[in-house]
Design a protein around this motif. Structure first.
Motif, PDB file in Angstrom:
ATOM      1  N   GLY A 262      94.148  -6.301 -24.721  1.00  0.00           N
ATOM      2  CA  GLY A 262      94.346  -7.672 -24.282  1.00  0.00           C
ATOM      3  C   GLY A 262      95.795  -8.112 -24.409  1.00  0.00           C
ATOM      4  O   GLY A 262      96.295  -8.874 -23.568  1.00  0.00           O
TER       5      GLY A 262
ATOM      6  N   ILE B 157     101.639  -8.865 -19.389  1.00  0.00           N
ATOM      7  CA  ILE B 157     101.897  -8.617 -17.970  1.00  0.00           C
ATOM      8  C   ILE B 157     101.601  -9.877 -17.164  1.00  0.00           C
ATOM      9  O   ILE B 157     102.360 -10.243 -16.260  1.00  0.00           O
ATOM     10  CB  ILE B 157     101.030  -7.430 -17.478  1.00  0.00           C
ATOM     11  N   GLY B 158     100.513 -10.563 -17.529  1.00  0.00           N
ATOM     12  CA  GLY B 158     100.187 -11.812 -16.856  1.00  0.00           C
ATOM     13  C   GLY B 158     101.302 -12.831 -17.007  1.00  0.00           C
ATOM     14  O   GLY B 158     101.697 -13.496 -16.038  1.00  0.00           O
ATOM     15  N   ALA B 159     101.835 -12.946 -18.212  1.00  0.00           N
ATOM     16  CA  ALA B 159     102.912 -13.909 -18.468  1.00  0.00           C
ATOM     17  C   ALA B 159     104.154 -13.558 -17.659  1.00  0.00           C
ATOM     18  O   ALA B 159     104.836 -14.437 -17.117  1.00  0.00           O
ATOM     19  CB  ALA B 159     103.238 -13.944 -19.955  1.00  0.00           C
TER      20      ALA B 159
ATOM     21  N   ALA C 150      97.714  -6.876 -21.511  1.00  0.00           N
ATOM     22  CA  ALA C 150      97.309  -7.609 -20.311  1.00  0.00           C
ATOM     23  C   ALA C 150      97.958  -8.994 -20.278  1.00  0.00           C
ATOM     24  O   ALA C 150      98.511  -9.411 -19.253  1.00  0.00           O
ATOM     25  CB  ALA C 150      95.782  -7.739 -20.259  1.00  0.00           C
ATOM     26  N   ALA C 151      97.918  -9.709 -21.400  1.00  0.00           N
ATOM     27  CA  ALA C 151      98.476 -11.060 -21.453  1.00  0.00           C
ATOM     28  C   ALA C 151      99.978 -11.025 -21.188  1.00  0.00           C
ATOM     29  O   ALA C 151     100.539 -11.885 -20.505  1.00  0.00           O
ATOM     30  CB  ALA C 151      98.183 -11.691 -22.808  1.00  0.00           C
TER      31      ALA C 151
ATOM     32  N   MET D  67      96.394 -11.713 -29.657  1.00  0.00           N
ATOM     33  CA  MET D  67      95.222 -11.351 -28.865  1.00  0.00           C
ATOM     34  C   MET D  67      94.202 -10.604 -29.718  1.00  0.00           C
ATOM     35  O   MET D  67      94.460 -10.244 -30.860  1.00  0.00           O
ATOM     36  CB  MET D  67      95.631 -10.523 -27.652  1.00  0.00           C
TER      37      MET D  67
END
Lengths: 271, 377, 62
Positions: free
Chosen positions: B59, B65-67, B62-63, B54
């Motif tokens: 970021g 947690i999104g995953a 964030a990525a 990232m």
């Protein structure tokens, strides 16, 4: 029925009278409905700010993260499950100001996402301070004598950063807006739509632009199509909103490219 | 049977993560953690996983947690400056109760500090780095084997307690090379996500009235909302005072109430120990060596190594404080965990730090000197 | 004739529906509240519905 995607028990919307956010949300839900996407396979991620409240009103999956970080949250959500339809909603504070770095890298990385940035030219939620898109000379709560900086031309930034689909619309021309969102959805890869939207409560009041209909008229009067803008000078375009599609080209998205790496290593499928 | 290998701590963390079932890495390279990123970029696609680098640590977190919200076990690795940037979204993982593992290979700070040198200066930041009341699980490895084994534990805890887990390594352990057994899948106990089984219409991901609520993933039949703002049982925004009280207490209690189940400690010569070394991570290796030298000199020294730093392993810590004549706490900082030790000093025994902050490891001789002085009192 | 329904629980009286109706179908009272005074003039373009920021206007085929 767009009502299937609208969490009606949370209405009326929290946004001020005449705020354009609801117009954009409706255009998004219309597009989701038209495609028959299910709540289960749709995720709406939001940042923080007025537009960041949009997830409150949807019945799909949603992720309400932090200010400016909606895109990296979406990046993880989409890459971990490529079957999901992921919408990233950002304001101008989120999208280009605190989250500008994420925006340009998302444009470059080209994950298959739709990003909708509502640009109301100021920070509405916190009371009308200037953002990265506030135009020069505009009055805001923190530029009381007129803004001394220039605002971003966000579409130019995203285009320069390499996004394969970049467009700008307004909440006045709602038919065009619907089409731009539709094209963004259908375009594989990172698709970016900026939507010019009125904030009558703060930006409008500070700059004596009048009530919601007057602000809509102001947006209409200052909108110039991309085609017409091509023959206008920089000075002539100051304060204008150039609308249309600025970039629309095929480009292999991150997920597809990475899957090729996986396949080359194991000849198999993603787990 | 596992596979005997000779490898670096950072590399073993990657192997441990993959063995635990992790299939997603998002990060930003930073010394002395970069080998975790490099080895993850090699290994993850080999097992069908995904590595994404990232634009920054904000970021990355964030990525990650999104995953995880999309159902992938996910991890990242960083060092102090990156931990500071990750602190913001670490709070989203805490508030949204999204499992993930954050590796911090500590280096000397503040700021850029000594970028390549070891330190243990992030112990309190790991506990309190993100704002607001919360609890968190922090594990501290002291060997390359730990980097593998404890990484599996970190992912297990993360899923079991629906929490981010910080894997608090340091440059000494991250760059240490020694023998490690990469355990085979049948030797490992892997905790998978507790997915809901109820009617999807009834699914409430934040209703903890009967134990920790199950967590679904995006794309399943269970539609849900993750919300960094204060939320109700469904994840919908809710600012009611009683609800805020409920959520914040829950975020602490779901971990603190299980402190003894989460506690991992190691005791060496503690049965008759008079001088107790309370230590963790890279400094624990020096402490063990100092203990052996002290024993050779006839001093009854023992070691209580804390592998779980947070929540505090109360039982073992209090037991040590009950029997010790004096306690020595070696740390590569000016005294961070010693505060927790001192808080539990009901008998008012000497509690003494051995601290080093010049980017060098603590040598056993420094600790031995402190042991000898306390023994002579 | 088209049926123009306004959900007054959601309407915030912003005036956008009335201001930009191409056929001047709406009236607003002194409080700003809109009503479809001339539904017979409605051509069903649905701009009022799409431009309503509050999901409060719907145009149905009569």
């Amino acid at each position: 029925m767009i009502q299937d995607y609208l969490l009606e028990e949370k209405l009326p919307l929290f946004w001020c009278a005449g705020c354009g956010n609801g117009i954009v949300l409706q255009a998004i839900l219309r597009n989701i409905d038209r495609r028959g996407w299910t709540r289960e396979n749709t995720v709406i991620t939001t940042g923080i700010g007025c537009w960041g409240k949009a997830d409150d009103y949807v019945t799909t999956n949603s992720f309400h993260g932090t200010h400016g970080r909606a895109l990296p949250f979406s990046t993880g959500i989409k890459l971990a499950n490529p079957d999901l339809n992921v919408f990233t909603l950002m304001g101008d504070g989120d999208g280009i100001t605190i989250g500008g770095n994420h925006l340009i890298h998302a444009a470059r990385r080209n994950v298959d996402l739709v990003a909708i940035m509502v640009n109301n030219l100021n920070y509405g939620m916190t009371g009308g301070q200037y953002s990265g898109t506030t135009p020069k000379h505009a009055i805001t709560k923190t530029s009381p004598y007129g803004h001394v900086e220039n605002g971003f031309d966000v579409c130019r930034v995203v285009q320069a950063a390499g996004a394969p689909f970049v467009a700008r619309g307004t909440v006045y021309d709602v038919v065009q807006l619907d089409k731009l969102i539709s094209k963004a959805i259908d375009h594989k890869g990172f698709s970016f739509v900026e939507v010019i939207s009125p904030c009558p409560t703060h930006f409008g009041r500070s700059n004596k632009l009048g009530d919601a209909p007057k602000m809509m008229q102001w947006i209409k009067d200052n909108t110039v199509s991309r085609e017409k803008a091509a023959s206008m000078s920089y000075e002539e375009l100051r304060g204008k909103f150039v609308t249309g599609i600025f970039e629309e080209r095929e480009q292999e998205d991150y997920g597809t490219a990475y899957q090729k790496v996986i396949d080359s290593l194991r000849g198999g499928e993603r787990e | 049977m596992g596979e005997f290998r000779f490898m670096q701590g950072n590399e073993a963390m990657t192997e441990g993560a993959i063995a635990a079932g992790a299939r997603f890495y998002a990060g930003y390279p930073i010394t002395p953690s970069s080998e975790v990123a490099e080895t993850s970029s090699i290994r993850l696609p080999q097992v069908g996983g995904l590595y994404v680098q990232m634009e920054d640590e904000i970021g990355s977190m964030a990525a990650l947690i999104g995953a995880s919200a999309s159902g992938k076990k996910a991890y990242t690795a960083t060092s102090g400056p990156g931990l500071s940037l990750m602190a913001e979204n670490l709070g989203v993982a805490v508030m949204g109760e999204i499992p993930c593992v954050l590796i911090d290979v500590q280096r000397s700070g503040p700021s850029t500090g000594l970028a390549t040198k070891p330190a243990q200066g992030d112990v309190l930041q790991a506990r309190w780095g993100t704002h607001g009341d919360h609890s968190i699980i922090v594990l501290s490895p002291s060997s390359v084997q730990d980097c593998f084994d404890l990484m599996v534990t970190a992912f297990n805890y993360s899923e079991q307690y629906r929490t981010p887990v910080i894997f608090l390594s340091d440059e000494i352990i991250g760059h240490l090379r020694e023998q490690v057994i990469l355990r085979s899948p049948e030797e490992l106990e892997i905790v998978e996500r507790n997915e809901p089984t109820c009617d999807p219409k009834e699914y409430r991901p934040y209703d903890h009235s009967v134990g920790l609520a199950p967590l679904s993933h995006f794309g399943s039949p269970y539609v849900f909302k993750v919300n960094g703002s204060m939320h109700d049982e469904w994840g919908r925004p809710c600012a009611r005072p009683d609800n805020a009280d409920r959520i914040i207490r829950h975020l602490s209690e779901k971990i603190e109430a299980h402190a003894e189940e989460i506690a991992i400690t190691r005791k060496y010569n503690m049965d008759d120990a008079e001088i107790v070394l309370i230590c963790y991570g890279g400094a624990a290796r020096s402490a063990l060596s100092a203990m052996k030298k002290a024993r050779e000199k006839g001093i009854k020294a023992g070691v209580l190594q804390l592998v779980t730093l947070w929540p505090v392993p109360e039982k073992d810590l209090l037991a040590a404080m009950q029997t010790a004549k004096a306690v020595v706490v070696p740390e590569l900082n000016l005294g961070q965990y010693i505060g927790e030790v001192a808080k539990r000093n009901a008998r008012n025994i000497p509690v003494r730090g051995v601290n080093r902050i010049d980017g060098q490891p603590i040598f056993p001789a420094q600790i031995l000197e402190a042991i000898e002085e306390e023994a002579a009192k | 004739m088209k049926q123009i329904e306004i959900n007054y629980k959601w309407c915030k009286k912003c005036g956008i529906c009335a201001a930009f109706c191409p056929k001047n179908v709406f009236d607003r009272d002194e409080d700003g509240k809109p009503s479809a005074a001339r539904p017979e003039d409605c051509i069903g373009c649905r701009l009022c519905e799409m431009r309503c920021p509050d999901f409060a206007v719907s145009v149905q085929e009569g």
